[in-house]
Design a protein around this motif. Structure first.
Motif, PDB file in Angstrom:
ATOM      1  N   TYR A 276      -1.400  -0.042   6.280  1.00 35.15           N
ATOM      2  CA  TYR A 276      -1.214   0.611   4.990  1.00 35.15           C
ATOM      3  C   TYR A 276      -1.401  -0.366   3.829  1.00 35.15           C
ATOM      4  O   TYR A 276      -1.827   0.033   2.741  1.00 35.15           O
ATOM      5  CB  TYR A 276       0.169   1.271   4.932  1.00 35.15           C
ATOM      6  CG  TYR A 276       0.242   2.515   5.775  1.00 35.15           C
ATOM      7  CD1 TYR A 276      -0.500   3.647   5.441  1.00 35.15           C
ATOM      8  CD2 TYR A 276       1.022   2.568   6.922  1.00 35.15           C
ATOM      9  CE1 TYR A 276      -0.450   4.797   6.220  1.00 35.15           C
ATOM     10  CE2 TYR A 276       1.079   3.705   7.705  1.00 35.15           C
ATOM     11  CZ  TYR A 276       0.338   4.817   7.345  1.00 35.15           C
ATOM     12  OH  TYR A 276       0.377   5.950   8.118  1.00 35.15           O
ATOM     13  N   PHE A 277      -1.095  -1.632   4.059  1.00 36.20           N
ATOM     14  CA  PHE A 277      -1.373  -2.631   3.023  1.00 36.20           C
ATOM     15  C   PHE A 277      -2.878  -2.743   2.785  1.00 36.20           C
ATOM     16  O   PHE A 277      -3.333  -2.875   1.644  1.00 36.20           O
ATOM     17  CB  PHE A 277      -0.798  -3.994   3.421  1.00 36.20           C
ATOM     18  CG  PHE A 277      -1.064  -5.071   2.402  1.00 36.20           C
ATOM     19  CD1 PHE A 277      -0.322  -5.118   1.235  1.00 36.20           C
ATOM     20  CD2 PHE A 277      -2.068  -6.014   2.599  1.00 36.20           C
ATOM     21  CE1 PHE A 277      -0.567  -6.101   0.272  1.00 36.20           C
ATOM     22  CE2 PHE A 277      -2.320  -6.991   1.659  1.00 36.20           C
ATOM     23  CZ  PHE A 277      -1.570  -7.037   0.489  1.00 36.20           C
ATOM     24  N   LEU A 278      -3.646  -2.674   3.859  1.00 33.07           N
ATOM     25  CA  LEU A 278      -5.103  -2.702   3.724  1.00 33.07           C
ATOM     26  C   LEU A 278      -5.594  -1.487   2.940  1.00 33.07           C
ATOM     27  O   LEU A 278      -6.479  -1.585   2.085  1.00 33.07           O
ATOM     28  CB  LEU A 278      -5.757  -2.736   5.104  1.00 33.07           C
ATOM     29  CG  LEU A 278      -5.455  -3.973   5.962  1.00 33.07           C
ATOM     30  CD1 LEU A 278      -6.019  -3.788   7.368  1.00 33.07           C
ATOM     31  CD2 LEU A 278      -6.025  -5.223   5.318  1.00 33.07           C
ATOM     32  N   ARG A 279      -5.007  -0.339   3.244  1.00 30.03           N
ATOM     33  CA  ARG A 279      -5.377   0.857   2.484  1.00 30.03           C
ATOM     34  C   ARG A 279      -4.997   0.696   1.013  1.00 30.03           C
ATOM     35  O   ARG A 279      -5.735   1.150   0.119  1.00 30.03           O
ATOM     36  CB  ARG A 279      -4.679   2.082   3.070  1.00 30.03           C
ATOM     37  CG  ARG A 279      -5.034   3.366   2.316  1.00 30.03           C
ATOM     38  CD  ARG A 279      -4.300   4.573   2.852  1.00 30.03           C
ATOM     39  NE  ARG A 279      -4.527   5.729   1.983  1.00 30.03           N
ATOM     40  CZ  ARG A 279      -3.924   6.900   2.115  1.00 30.03           C
ATOM     41  NH1 ARG A 279      -3.053   7.072   3.096  1.00 30.03           N
ATOM     42  NH2 ARG A 279      -4.172   7.881   1.288  1.00 30.03           N
ATOM     43  N   LEU A 280      -3.864   0.059   0.744  1.00 31.25           N
ATOM     44  CA  LEU A 280      -3.429  -0.165  -0.629  1.00 31.25           C
ATOM     45  C   LEU A 280      -4.419  -1.047  -1.378  1.00 31.25           C
ATOM     46  O   LEU A 280      -4.714  -0.808  -2.559  1.00 31.25           O
ATOM     47  CB  LEU A 280      -2.032  -0.794  -0.633  1.00 31.25           C
ATOM     48  CG  LEU A 280      -1.370  -1.010  -1.993  1.00 31.25           C
ATOM     49  CD1 LEU A 280      -1.287   0.287  -2.776  1.00 31.25           C
ATOM     50  CD2 LEU A 280       0.015  -1.633  -1.816  1.00 31.25           C
ATOM     51  N   LEU A 281      -4.930  -2.073  -0.715  1.00 33.87           N
ATOM     52  CA  LEU A 281      -5.964  -2.907  -1.336  1.00 33.87           C
ATOM     53  C   LEU A 281      -7.160  -2.057  -1.748  1.00 33.87           C
ATOM     54  O   LEU A 281      -7.754  -2.264  -2.815  1.00 33.87           O
ATOM     55  CB  LEU A 281      -6.411  -4.006  -0.371  1.00 33.87           C
ATOM     56  CG  LEU A 281      -5.459  -5.179  -0.127  1.00 33.87           C
ATOM     57  CD1 LEU A 281      -6.049  -6.103   0.935  1.00 33.87           C
ATOM     58  CD2 LEU A 281      -5.190  -5.952  -1.414  1.00 33.87           C
ATOM     59  N   ASN A 282      -7.503  -1.103  -0.899  1.00 30.93           N
ATOM     60  CA  ASN A 282      -8.626  -0.234  -1.224  1.00 30.93           C
ATOM     61  C   ASN A 282      -8.292   0.689  -2.395  1.00 30.93           C
ATOM     62  O   ASN A 282      -9.121   0.918  -3.282  1.00 30.93           O
ATOM     63  CB  ASN A 282      -9.032   0.586  -0.003  1.00 30.93           C
ATOM     64  CG  ASN A 282     -10.323   1.345  -0.224  1.00 30.93           C
ATOM     65  OD1 ASN A 282     -11.359   0.748  -0.517  1.00 30.93           O
ATOM     66  ND2 ASN A 282     -10.277   2.666  -0.108  1.00 30.93           N
ATOM     67  N   LYS A 283      -7.066   1.199  -2.424  1.00 32.00           N
ATOM     68  CA  LYS A 283      -6.651   2.069  -3.523  1.00 32.00           C
ATOM     69  C   LYS A 283      -6.663   1.318  -4.858  1.00 32.00           C
ATOM     70  O   LYS A 283      -6.932   1.908  -5.909  1.00 32.00           O
ATOM     71  CB  LYS A 283      -5.249   2.633  -3.265  1.00 32.00           C
ATOM     72  CG  LYS A 283      -5.194   3.761  -2.245  1.00 32.00           C
ATOM     73  CD  LYS A 283      -3.782   4.254  -2.027  1.00 32.00           C
ATOM     74  CE  LYS A 283      -3.240   4.925  -3.281  1.00 32.00           C
ATOM     75  NZ  LYS A 283      -3.895   6.210  -3.586  1.00 32.00           N
ATOM     76  N   LYS A 284      -6.393   0.030  -4.798  1.00 37.27           N
ATOM     77  CA  LYS A 284      -6.404  -0.785  -6.007  1.00 37.27           C
ATOM     78  C   LYS A 284      -7.817  -1.189  -6.421  1.00 37.27           C
ATOM     79  O   LYS A 284      -8.010  -1.864  -7.433  1.00 37.27           O
ATOM     80  CB  LYS A 284      -5.569  -2.057  -5.787  1.00 37.27           C
ATOM     81  CG  LYS A 284      -4.094  -1.798  -5.496  1.00 37.27           C
ATOM     82  CD  LYS A 284      -3.360  -1.258  -6.704  1.00 37.27           C
ATOM     83  CE  LYS A 284      -1.864  -1.091  -6.420  1.00 37.27           C
ATOM     84  NZ  LYS A 284      -1.122  -0.564  -7.588  1.00 37.27           N
ATOM     85  N   GLY A 285      -8.809  -0.781  -5.621  1.00 36.95           N
ATOM     86  CA  GLY A 285     -10.196  -1.099  -5.950  1.00 36.95           C
ATOM     87  C   GLY A 285     -10.589  -2.520  -5.652  1.00 36.95           C
ATOM     88  O   GLY A 285     -11.574  -3.032  -6.208  1.00 36.95           O
TER      89      GLY A 285
END
Length: 391
Positions: A178-187
């Motif tokens: 989920y941290f990896l997904r968060l990096l993606n959400k942050k662009g």
């Protein structure tokens, strides 16, 4: 080899034990010894070994401090646009399973096997395992033959017998995913490179176009007939495995194999994205991997010379090779010594490291929200085909 070069090597050997990270002096290149400089350049060009000594002489100030806080400040500076992440089995297994994995020599075989040990199953090669006796009935030449493509083509039964016993009933992402997904959400996520075959990144909601599954995936399967290659989703494959039958293509009746890479198979075509991704990377984050399986391990040297590299792992990994240091190359991660200006190691549990990382970045609530309200654990019988959701 010049006289000066010989003296430098002799002095270094006399003063210390081998090539310690703290005491060694790199050999200067391209000034007095043209032949050595040309040799280094040739190796670097041919083998993509990274920087020579000449490139590191400036020792630029990239990070304020060589710790997690330094990485956080670097991200907050606004100069980070393209983060590449690399991950191994450490982000998908609990502490108990890390002990299990520790029994193996870390090879591609372990990367394939970890998805099964993640369910808490003992080593299937142990005589004390009930599965061991079951596999003995197949007269395997050696246990690892199960994962060799040539053996599988002729004898697929042992693999699927093992798969039925060990296949996880659910695929549940960890906080790392989920941290990896968060990096993606942050662009900020340029690409995520993973050694794992469990497709948990997809389950966590990371778009398929952001993923390079270096050792393949269990997310899809294909007919092994080169003239057919019909694709099947994980739900179809799981139903066949649990029914205790060898999956057969519905079109040509050939065996259907998961898209995880077996020994003897090439890496996935998407692995070629390395060539365009890594030169554009401005921060490399490495999670839960021992960095010993090639060619995955060597990717740490493909980023630009001043790109910071952060390792979050239980122990240091990918350390610089002293032999290559003597030749004047920077190959691997360098956490110690005066020459380090960009490499940081945070040692501990990967989930805890990602929690702390998110908190320091001011993303604690964002990560918590993704974990609680994002993608729920994926129950195999109801898996849909294709990539899971978007960010």
């Amino acid at each position: 080899m010049s006289k000066d070069l010989s003296l430098t090597t002799k002095d270094k050997t006399t003063k210390g034990k081998g090539c310690s990270n703290d005491n060694h002096q790199r050999l200067s290149a391209g000034v007095e010894d043209k032949e050595m400089d040309n040799l280094r350049k040739w190796f670097s060009d041919k083998l993509a070994l990274g920087l020579g000594n000449k490139d590191l002489m400036e020792k630029p100030k990239v990070l304020h401090t060589l710790d997690l806080d330094g990485i956080v400040d670097y991200i907050k500076s606004g100069n980070v646009k393209n983060i590449i992440t690399m991950a191994g089995a450490g982000i998908s297994t609990c502490n108990h399973n890390r002990v299990i994995l520790g029994k193996y020599k870390l090879t591609g075989f372990v990367i394939w096997l970890f998805i099964f040990t993640a369910a808490g199953i003992p080593d299937f090669r142990s005589p004390s395992s009930g599965l061991y006796s079951k596999l003995c009935g197949f007269d395997l030449p050696y246990p690892e033959a199960i994962f060799e493509i040539e053996y599988f083509r002729k004898h697929p039964e042992p693999f699927f017998a093992m798969a039925k016993e060990l296949y996880p009933k659910t695929f549940e992402p960890t906080p790392c995913h989920y941290f990896l997904r968060l990096l993606n959400k942050k662009g900020l996520l340029l690409r995520h490179y993973t050694q794992n075959v469990d497709a948990l990144e997809r389950v966590a909601g990371i778009p398929a176009e952001k993923l390079v599954e270096a050792h393949g995936t269990l997310h899809t399967s294909r007919c092994i007939n080169p003239e057919c290659r019909e694709e099947y989703d994980r739900k179809w494959m799981t139903e066949k495995i649990l029914a205790d039958v060898v999956p057969r293509c519905e079109k040509c009746k050939a065996v259907v194999k998961p898209d995880a890479v077996f020994f003897g198979e090439p890496l996935p075509e998407r692995f070629r994205l390395v060539e365009e991704d890594f030169p554009n990377c401005d921060l490399l984050i490495i999670l839960g991997t021992s960095l010993v399986v090639q060619p995955f391990a060597s990717l740490v040297d493909r980023v630009p010379p001043r790109c910071p590299r952060l390792l979050i792992n239980h122990e240091e990994a990918g350390n610089e090779d002293p032999v290559m240091v003597v030749l004047g190359f920077s190959c691997g991660l360098q956490f110690h010594g005066a020459d380090n200006f960009r490499d940081v190691a945070w040692l501990g549990d990967c989930d805890e490291g990602c929690y702390l990382f998110a908190e320091k970045l001011g993303w604690k609530d964002d990560l918590k929200s993704l974990i609680e309200n994002g993608c729920q654990s994926e129950a195999i019988p109801t898996v849909e085909s294709g990539a899971t959701g978007s960010t």
